[in-house]
Design a protein around this motif. Structure first.
Motif, PDB file in Angstrom:
ATOM      1  N   TRP A 123       0.823  -1.219   0.000  1.00 35.12           N
ATOM      2  CA  TRP A 123       0.000   0.000   0.000  1.00 35.12           C
ATOM      3  C   TRP A 123       0.855   1.267   0.000  1.00 35.12           C
ATOM      4  N   MET A 124       2.136   1.133   0.316  1.00 34.31           N
ATOM      5  CA  MET A 124       3.015   2.303   0.336  1.00 34.31           C
ATOM      6  C   MET A 124       3.189   2.892  -1.059  1.00 34.31           C
ATOM      7  N   ASN A 125       2.787   2.150  -2.088  1.00 36.53           N
ATOM      8  CA  ASN A 125       2.899   2.650  -3.461  1.00 36.53           C
ATOM      9  C   ASN A 125       1.776   3.606  -3.828  1.00 36.53           C
ATOM     10  N   VAL A 126       0.777   3.741  -2.956  1.00 34.71           N
ATOM     11  CA  VAL A 126      -0.334   4.652  -3.219  1.00 34.71           C
ATOM     12  C   VAL A 126      -0.416   5.676  -2.092  1.00 34.71           C
ATOM     13  N   LYS A 127      -1.199   6.718  -2.321  1.00 33.28           N
ATOM     14  CA  LYS A 127      -1.348   7.763  -1.309  1.00 33.28           C
ATOM     15  C   LYS A 127      -2.256   7.287  -0.177  1.00 33.28           C
ATOM     16  N   HIS A 128      -2.141   7.972   0.945  1.00 32.56           N
ATOM     17  CA  HIS A 128      -3.040   7.764   2.091  1.00 32.56           C
ATOM     18  C   HIS A 128      -2.971   6.338   2.630  1.00 32.56           C
ATOM     19  N   THR A 129      -1.751   5.804   2.739  1.00 34.73           N
ATOM     20  CA  THR A 129      -1.572   4.448   3.246  1.00 34.73           C
ATOM     21  C   THR A 129      -2.166   4.281   4.637  1.00 34.73           C
ATOM     22  N   ARG A 130      -1.966   5.283   5.485  1.00 31.79           N
ATOM     23  CA  ARG A 130      -2.443   5.201   6.869  1.00 31.79           C
ATOM     24  C   ARG A 130      -3.967   5.095   6.930  1.00 31.79           C
ATOM     25  N   ILE A 131      -4.651   5.841   6.046  1.00 32.69           N
ATOM     26  CA  ILE A 131      -6.112   5.804   6.011  1.00 32.69           C
ATOM     27  C   ILE A 131      -6.593   4.423   5.558  1.00 32.69           C
ATOM     28  N   ILE A 132      -5.933   3.871   4.536  1.00 29.46           N
ATOM     29  CA  ILE A 132      -6.308   2.541   4.035  1.00 29.46           C
ATOM     30  C   ILE A 132      -6.146   1.501   5.136  1.00 29.46           C
ATOM     31  N   LYS A 133      -5.021   1.564   5.844  1.00 30.16           N
ATOM     32  CA  LYS A 133      -4.774   0.611   6.930  1.00 30.16           C
ATOM     33  C   LYS A 133      -5.842   0.745   8.010  1.00 30.16           C
ATOM     34  N   ASN A 134      -6.210   1.965   8.369  1.00 28.22           N
ATOM     35  CA  ASN A 134      -7.193   2.185   9.429  1.00 28.22           C
ATOM     36  C   ASN A 134      -8.548   1.579   9.074  1.00 28.22           C
TER      37      ASN A 134
END
Length: 385
Positions: A123-134
């Motif tokens: 997911w680090m290849n896309v923006k807003h990784t932290r939001i996706i993880k949450n």
């Protein structure tokens, strides 16, 4: 009644049964199971009664292997309640594009911290990784609440800090905020003054001088504008969702505000109001009502928000400016307010930020971006022959 059947295997007598246990409350699928190799009819009957009891109390289904997608489907039913349709659309998009492709078919009980770490790195290849993880973690928490899992493997895996990309002079987060410099905005406005489509000219003039969000501008009615006081009441916004394609909702964070607008912009609005009345009368519409949309389509209904991409591309092409999305004009307004010496509290009120921290965060991003742009201009200058 479930029938217990006798059969013979290797010369010995055994019993089996096939029982229907209803629908799985998680997947909605009908469940039936077959159990065999009971030595007596009594053993088979005891096992049958236990299965039926476990199914009636939900324990059987908790032991049934379920996937992340099964739990997500259940979680989404609760999540839909009490949220804006536009928020639902964004959330479903995050799951469809990023989370479900990685986790949908994985058994919920088999998702380990190691699996989560691998997925987060992807997911680090896309923006807003932290939001996706949450969001993914919220589904796991839902599984824990319903006793399908005991611990959340995402909780032990942090999101790595992004490494700054020196060739782009910025990390991804700072690239999210784009805006025009004072010089670029002057070029933009000069081009806008030559625009023959008065609706487009008025729309962008208003965004530049008010800092309004695009959705707020598209939701404006003439009753929201006080030409005597040169004020505009921003109380609502046009939004786009899944259940309702275009609809009016409250402003972001529910913050209402009254904006003082410069005289030139008010005069352009008055000019557009007159032209709109004449043009739409020819189309069979009376635009004299206070509830008349300031910016409407040819059917006198909501404008499709995606139109602004075409409008902005056209203006940027004519002015030889880099493309800036419409929201970038709001950031430009914010940047120039600070550059002109406005206090953070004044900017917060004008932009409709609920929390001054939001205003200061935007200001920090803008300041960093300005520093990056400055050194980039210096480097480009030295490279010129």
């Amino acid at each position: 009644m479930t029938k217990i059947t006798e059969y013979t295997k290797k010369g010995k007598k055994y019993y089996y049964f096939k029982v229907y246990l209803g629908k799985n409350p998680i997947t909605g699928k009908e469940i039936s199971t077959t159990r065999r190799d009971f030595k007596t009819k009594g053993e088979a009957n005891t096992a049958l009664m236990r299965l039926k009891l476990a199914a009636s109390e939900g324990e059987y289904f908790q032991q049934t292997p379920i996937t992340f997608k099964d739990v997500y489907t259940m979680w989404l039913v609760d999540y839909k309640n009490g949220i804006e349709d536009s928020t639902l659309k964004k959330t479903e998009s995050i799951f469809k594009n990023h989370i479900l492709p990685k986790l949908a078919d994985k058994k919920i009980a088999k998702i380990t911290p190691a699996i989560c770490k691998t997925i987060i790195n992807e997911w680090m290849n896309v923006k807003h990784t932290r939001i996706i993880k949450n969001y993914a973690s919220r589904v796991i928490d839902f599984a824990i609440t319903n006793n399908y899992l005991k611990t959340n493997p995402f909780n032990t895996v942090p999101v790595p800090r992004r490494i700054e990309k020196t060739d782009q002079y910025a990390n991804e987060d700072s690239q999210d905020i784009e805006f025009y410099s004072k010089e670029e905005l002057t070029i933009f406005l000069n081009t806008l003054n030559k625009e023959t489509n008065l609706k487009v000219k008025t729309f962008y003039r208003l965004l530049v001088y008010s800092g309004m969000r695009k959705g707020e501008a598209f939701a404006l009615t003439w009753g929201d504008i006080d030409f005597t006081k040169s004020e505009i009441n921003v109380t609502k916004a046009l939004s786009q969702g899944k259940r309702k394609p275009l609809y009016i909702k409250s402003t972001k964070n529910g913050v209402r505000r009254t904006l003082t607008i410069d005289i030139d912009t008010m005069e352009i609005l008055q000019e557009w109001k007159k032209v709109q009345s004449e043009d739409y009368e020819a189309l069979g519409f009376n635009t004299s009502s206070k509830n008349q949309l300031v910016f409407s389509n040819l059917k006198n209904s909501f404008m499709q928000p995606s139109y602004t991409f075409k409008w902005m591309k056209k203006i940027c092409s004519r002015s030889n400016l880099r493309y800036l999305n419409t929201h970038g004009l709001r950031h430009t307004h914010c940047s120039l307010l600070f550059e002109a010496g406005a206090e953070a509290k004044e900017v917060q009120v004008r932009l409709g930020h609920k929390d001054i921290k939001t205003t200061l965060n935007v200001y920090t991003h803008l300041s960093e971006k300005s520093k990056i742009d400055t050194i980039k201009k210096f480097e480009d200058f030295l490279k010129k022959e």
